[in-house]
Design a protein around this motif. Sequence first.
Motif, PDB file in Angstrom:
ATOM      1  N   PHE A   1       0.835  -1.196   0.000  1.00 59.24           N
ATOM      2  CA  PHE A   1       0.000   0.000   0.000  1.00 59.24           C
ATOM      3  C   PHE A   1       0.876   1.255   0.000  1.00 59.24           C
ATOM      4  CE2 PHE A   1      -2.520   3.416   1.685  1.00 59.24           C
ATOM      5  CZ  PHE A   1      -3.755   3.243   1.080  1.00 59.24           C
ATOM      6  N   ASP A   2       1.867   1.279   0.902  1.00 58.64           N
ATOM      7  CA  ASP A   2       2.757   2.446   0.972  1.00 58.64           C
ATOM      8  C   ASP A   2       3.497   2.649  -0.337  1.00 58.64           C
ATOM      9  OD1 ASP A   2       2.020   2.972   3.504  1.00 58.64           O
ATOM     10  OD2 ASP A   2       3.737   1.995   4.464  1.00 58.64           O
ATOM     11  N   ARG A   3       3.964   1.545  -0.890  1.00 57.51           N
ATOM     12  CA  ARG A   3       4.782   1.620  -2.090  1.00 57.51           C
ATOM     13  C   ARG A   3       3.945   2.061  -3.297  1.00 57.51           C
ATOM     14  NH1 ARG A   3       6.952  -2.539  -5.216  1.00 57.51           N
ATOM     15  NH2 ARG A   3       5.768  -4.061  -4.035  1.00 57.51           N
ATOM     16  N   LYS A   4       2.753   1.498  -3.435  1.00 61.68           N
ATOM     17  CA  LYS A   4       1.984   1.756  -4.662  1.00 61.68           C
ATOM     18  C   LYS A   4       0.976   2.898  -4.514  1.00 61.68           C
ATOM     19  CE  LYS A   4       2.700  -2.898  -6.359  1.00 61.68           C
ATOM     20  NZ  LYS A   4       2.134  -4.228  -6.617  1.00 61.68           N
ATOM     21  N   ILE A   5       0.122   2.826  -3.497  1.00 61.07           N
ATOM     22  CA  ILE A   5      -0.897   3.871  -3.325  1.00 61.07           C
ATOM     23  C   ILE A   5      -0.262   5.123  -2.721  1.00 61.07           C
ATOM     24  CG2 ILE A   5      -3.172   4.419  -2.381  1.00 61.07           C
ATOM     25  CD1 ILE A   5      -3.258   1.993  -4.188  1.00 61.07           C
ATOM     26  N   GLY A   6       0.607   4.919  -1.719  1.00 60.65           N
ATOM     27  CA  GLY A   6       1.273   6.043  -1.066  1.00 60.65           C
ATOM     28  C   GLY A   6       2.037   6.895  -2.066  1.00 60.65           C
ATOM     29  N   ASN A   7       2.778   6.245  -2.947  1.00 63.63           N
ATOM     30  CA  ASN A   7       3.530   6.952  -3.990  1.00 63.63           C
ATOM     31  C   ASN A   7       2.626   7.796  -4.862  1.00 63.63           C
ATOM     32  OD1 ASN A   7       6.085   6.273  -3.414  1.00 63.63           O
ATOM     33  ND2 ASN A   7       6.293   4.683  -4.986  1.00 63.63           N
ATOM     34  N   GLU A   8       1.521   7.184  -5.260  1.00 60.27           N
ATOM     35  CA  GLU A   8       0.557   7.845  -6.134  1.00 60.27           C
ATOM     36  C   GLU A   8       0.002   9.097  -5.441  1.00 60.27           C
ATOM     37  OE1 GLU A   8      -0.005   6.282  -9.155  1.00 60.27           O
ATOM     38  OE2 GLU A   8      -1.148   8.074  -9.728  1.00 60.27           O
ATOM     39  N   LEU A   9      -0.324   8.960  -4.145  1.00 61.57           N
ATOM     40  CA  LEU A   9      -0.889  10.082  -3.394  1.00 61.57           C
ATOM     41  C   LEU A   9       0.158  11.166  -3.152  1.00 61.57           C
ATOM     42  CD1 LEU A   9      -3.189   8.289  -0.808  1.00 61.57           C
ATOM     43  CD2 LEU A   9      -3.902   9.940  -2.541  1.00 61.57           C
ATOM     44  N   ASP A  10       1.426  10.759  -3.010  1.00 63.58           N
ATOM     45  CA  ASP A  10       2.492  11.744  -2.844  1.00 63.58           C
ATOM     46  C   ASP A  10       2.612  12.612  -4.081  1.00 63.58           C
ATOM     47  OD1 ASP A  10       3.074  10.945  -0.341  1.00 63.58           O
ATOM     48  OD2 ASP A  10       4.825   9.721  -0.867  1.00 63.58           O
ATOM     49  N   SER A  11       2.515  11.984  -5.263  1.00 63.24           N
ATOM     50  CA  SER A  11       2.682  12.771  -6.485  1.00 63.24           C
ATOM     51  C   SER A  11       1.411  13.548  -6.820  1.00 63.24           C
ATOM     52  CB  SER A  11       3.117  11.887  -7.656  1.00 63.24           C
ATOM     53  OG  SER A  11       2.150  10.902  -7.901  1.00 63.24           O
ATOM     54  N   ASP A  12       0.245  13.026  -6.446  1.00 63.26           N
ATOM     55  CA  ASP A  12      -0.997  13.777  -6.652  1.00 63.26           C
ATOM     56  C   ASP A  12      -2.007  13.433  -5.560  1.00 63.26           C
ATOM     57  OD1 ASP A  12      -3.253  15.082  -7.427  1.00 63.26           O
ATOM     58  OD2 ASP A  12      -3.536  13.989  -9.309  1.00 63.26           O
ATOM     59  N   PRO A  13      -2.118  14.304  -4.542  1.00 61.84           N
ATOM     60  CA  PRO A  13      -3.018  14.022  -3.408  1.00 61.84           C
ATOM     61  C   PRO A  13      -4.487  13.960  -3.819  1.00 61.84           C
ATOM     62  CG  PRO A  13      -1.556  15.877  -2.934  1.00 61.84           C
ATOM     63  CD  PRO A  13      -1.423  15.580  -4.392  1.00 61.84           C
ATOM     64  N   ASN A  14      -4.803  14.451  -5.023  1.00 69.00           N
ATOM     65  CA  ASN A  14      -6.205  14.445  -5.454  1.00 69.00           C
ATOM     66  C   ASN A  14      -6.571  13.238  -6.305  1.00 69.00           C
ATOM     67  OD1 ASN A  14      -6.765  16.965  -4.218  1.00 69.00           O
ATOM     68  ND2 ASN A  14      -5.712  17.976  -5.921  1.00 69.00           N
ATOM     69  N   THR A  15      -5.661  12.282  -6.407  1.00 66.62           N
ATOM     70  CA  THR A  15      -5.952  11.086  -7.199  1.00 66.62           C
ATOM     71  C   THR A  15      -7.254  10.442  -6.723  1.00 66.62           C
ATOM     72  OG1 THR A  15      -3.586  10.667  -7.401  1.00 66.62           O
ATOM     73  CG2 THR A  15      -5.047   8.854  -7.974  1.00 66.62           C
ATOM     74  N   ILE A  16      -8.084  10.054  -7.687  1.00 65.19           N
ATOM     75  CA  ILE A  16      -9.304   9.308  -7.370  1.00 65.19           C
ATOM     76  C   ILE A  16      -8.995   7.825  -7.565  1.00 65.19           C
ATOM     77  CG2 ILE A  16     -11.714   8.921  -8.014  1.00 65.19           C
ATOM     78  CD1 ILE A  16     -11.758  11.733  -9.205  1.00 65.19           C
ATOM     79  N   PHE A  17      -9.399   7.005  -6.603  1.00 62.54           N
ATOM     80  CA  PHE A  17      -9.172   5.565  -6.719  1.00 62.54           C
ATOM     81  C   PHE A  17     -10.497   4.823  -6.791  1.00 62.54           C
ATOM     82  CE2 PHE A  17      -5.457   7.175  -4.425  1.00 62.54           C
ATOM     83  CZ  PHE A  17      -4.419   6.594  -5.141  1.00 62.54           C
ATOM     84  N   SER A  18     -10.490   3.705  -7.520  1.00 62.40           N
ATOM     85  CA  SER A  18     -11.627   2.789  -7.529  1.00 62.40           C
ATOM     86  C   SER A  18     -11.087   1.407  -7.202  1.00 62.40           C
ATOM     87  CB  SER A  18     -12.293   2.774  -8.904  1.00 62.40           C
ATOM     88  OG  SER A  18     -12.807   4.055  -9.197  1.00 62.40           O
ATOM     89  N   VAL A  19     -11.645   0.791  -6.162  1.00 65.11           N
ATOM     90  CA  VAL A  19     -11.079  -0.458  -5.660  1.00 65.11           C
ATOM     91  C   VAL A  19     -11.905  -1.661  -6.114  1.00 65.11           C
ATOM     92  CG1 VAL A  19     -10.464  -1.744  -3.589  1.00 65.11           C
ATOM     93  CG2 VAL A  19     -10.070   0.717  -3.681  1.00 65.11           C
ATOM     94  N   PHE A  20     -11.200  -2.666  -6.653  1.00 65.67           N
ATOM     95  CA  PHE A  20     -11.822  -3.907  -7.117  1.00 65.67           C
ATOM     96  C   PHE A  20     -11.170  -5.074  -6.376  1.00 65.67           C
ATOM     97  CE2 PHE A  20     -12.196  -0.757 -10.393  1.00 65.67           C
ATOM     98  CZ  PHE A  20     -13.476  -0.929 -10.892  1.00 65.67           C
ATOM     99  N   PRO A  21     -11.767  -5.529  -5.274  1.00 61.53           N
ATOM    100  CA  PRO A  21     -11.100  -6.553  -4.487  1.00 61.53           C
ATOM    101  C   PRO A  21     -11.668  -7.960  -4.672  1.00 61.53           C
ATOM    102  CG  PRO A  21     -12.572  -5.231  -3.108  1.00 61.53           C
ATOM    103  CD  PRO A  21     -12.909  -4.957  -4.552  1.00 61.53           C
ATOM    104  N   LEU A  22     -10.776  -8.937  -4.739  1.00 58.16           N
ATOM    105  CA  LEU A  22     -11.137 -10.344  -4.554  1.00 58.16           C
ATOM    106  C   LEU A  22     -10.164 -10.850  -3.504  1.00 58.16           C
ATOM    107  CD1 LEU A  22     -11.757 -12.085  -8.033  1.00 58.16           C
ATOM    108  CD2 LEU A  22     -13.430 -11.530  -6.272  1.00 58.16           C
ATOM    109  N   ALA A  23     -10.580 -10.838  -2.242  1.00 57.36           N
ATOM    110  CA  ALA A  23      -9.653 -11.131  -1.153  1.00 57.36           C
ATOM    111  C   ALA A  23     -10.451 -11.492   0.097  1.00 57.36           C
ATOM    112  CB  ALA A  23      -8.775  -9.908  -0.890  1.00 57.36           C
ATOM    113  N   PRO A  24      -9.794 -12.078   1.109  1.00 57.37           N
ATOM    114  CA  PRO A  24     -10.502 -12.379   2.355  1.00 57.37           C
ATOM    115  C   PRO A  24     -11.063 -11.100   2.983  1.00 57.37           C
ATOM    116  CG  PRO A  24      -8.352 -13.456   2.314  1.00 57.37           C
ATOM    117  CD  PRO A  24      -8.390 -12.513   1.145  1.00 57.37           C
ATOM    118  N   ILE A  25     -12.245 -11.215   3.588  1.00 58.01           N
ATOM    119  CA  ILE A  25     -12.934 -10.052   4.159  1.00 58.01           C
ATOM    120  C   ILE A  25     -12.060  -9.254   5.147  1.00 58.01           C
ATOM    121  CG2 ILE A  25     -14.863  -9.407   5.691  1.00 58.01           C
ATOM    122  CD1 ILE A  25     -15.688  -9.788   2.754  1.00 58.01           C
ATOM    123  N   PRO A  26     -11.351  -9.902   6.087  1.00 56.68           N
ATOM    124  CA  PRO A  26     -10.544  -9.100   7.022  1.00 56.68           C
ATOM    125  C   PRO A  26      -9.495  -8.243   6.307  1.00 56.68           C
ATOM    126  CG  PRO A  26     -10.739 -11.354   7.813  1.00 56.68           C
ATOM    127  CD  PRO A  26     -11.290 -11.345   6.415  1.00 56.68           C
TER     128      PRO A  26
END
Length: 360
Positions: free
Chosen positions: A173-198
């Motif tokens: 998260f820090d590496r991928k999303i954090g980087n993106e937010l550092d370069s543009d704090p206004n980035t809009i994200f859309s999340v598509f998860p297939l993963a355990p609920i927790p």
Amino acid sequence: MLCANSAGRCEFDGCNKYIFYDNITAKKLNASNVAHIVAASPDGPRGDKTRSYLLSDKLENLMLLCPQHHKMIDDYVEDYPEELLLEMKKKHEDSIREMCDLIFVPKSERVIFFSPIKNVSLTHIDNQLTAQALLPQKRPASTCGINISIESAFDYNTSEYWSDIDNQLKRDFDRKIGNELDSDPNTIFSVFPLAPIPLIIKLGYLFMDKTNVDIYQKKRVPDTWKWIETRKTNSFSVNRIVVRAGSNIALIISLTAEINPKRVTDIVDADIIYIISAERIGVDAISSIDDLSDFWHVYQTVCDEIKNKECAVETSVFPAIPVSAAFEIGRRYMPGIYPKLHIYDDYNGFCKTLTIGGDC
Ligand SMILES: [Zn+2]
Ligand SMILES: [Zn+2]
């Protein structure tokens, strides 16, 4: 008009060259060729005794081409019959129109989040389906989106497993999303998860409320990530069961399946059990954004009560919930205001998984 429809680009399939500019000298120039599909004269390429005259000045018979491709279609008439050229023209002009429709639609970066559920590796997440889910309100910010894929070599319901994937998720998260937010704090994200609920709750928690992010959940029939339903389809209610005097709290959330409180008291020393249930329990318990927001309001009230009336600083959570509810629980968590959450997951019986809030 032809220039507008073609956006000044060669309509030959695969070329798409902008014809009013020379790349090498950086000079503007007009190298456009207005080509006839059916030639203006009956003797010309694809010419016809009657149709040549009828079509000669008709827009639907003209293609904007670069000089090279104009020569190509006229020298190799056999390879470029009328139907093929009409098809190229339509494909090009349709694509230009679609692109132009999207210019003012906000871009959203897709976050494709995958982790095997109960040791089962599911099929991959279809890139095109996630892109389609954004339209028409948003459009993909990049071709592939951000992929977070997490696996652990440990057995599924062990504490090693959960701490391993928890650490991996934080790091990614820090590496991928954090980087993106550092370069543009206004980035809009859309999340598509297939993963355990927790893990999805944790992902929501890492995003936090301040980020502009929305959640999508996979539907099997029809095969889509879109929120198809636009109205409220369900309602949610709260029950409070006193097991005995005390302040150990457990929270059952029964949206996709019913959870018997007995199964909870077998595992944790719960004095009071809160139960949030959906009126209609099932995989489609949350079918629209309105359902999600209704659920959220009920959940928020319960968290307030646990913290302020029961004065509990932590609570054990037993969720049978859809992906979207999991993400919202994490995303809207308020550190210091809500009780710390110990999340349990059902895998041949409940096991303790991740903790949200507190010092973690
Ligand atoms: Zn020609
Ligand atoms: Zn061309």
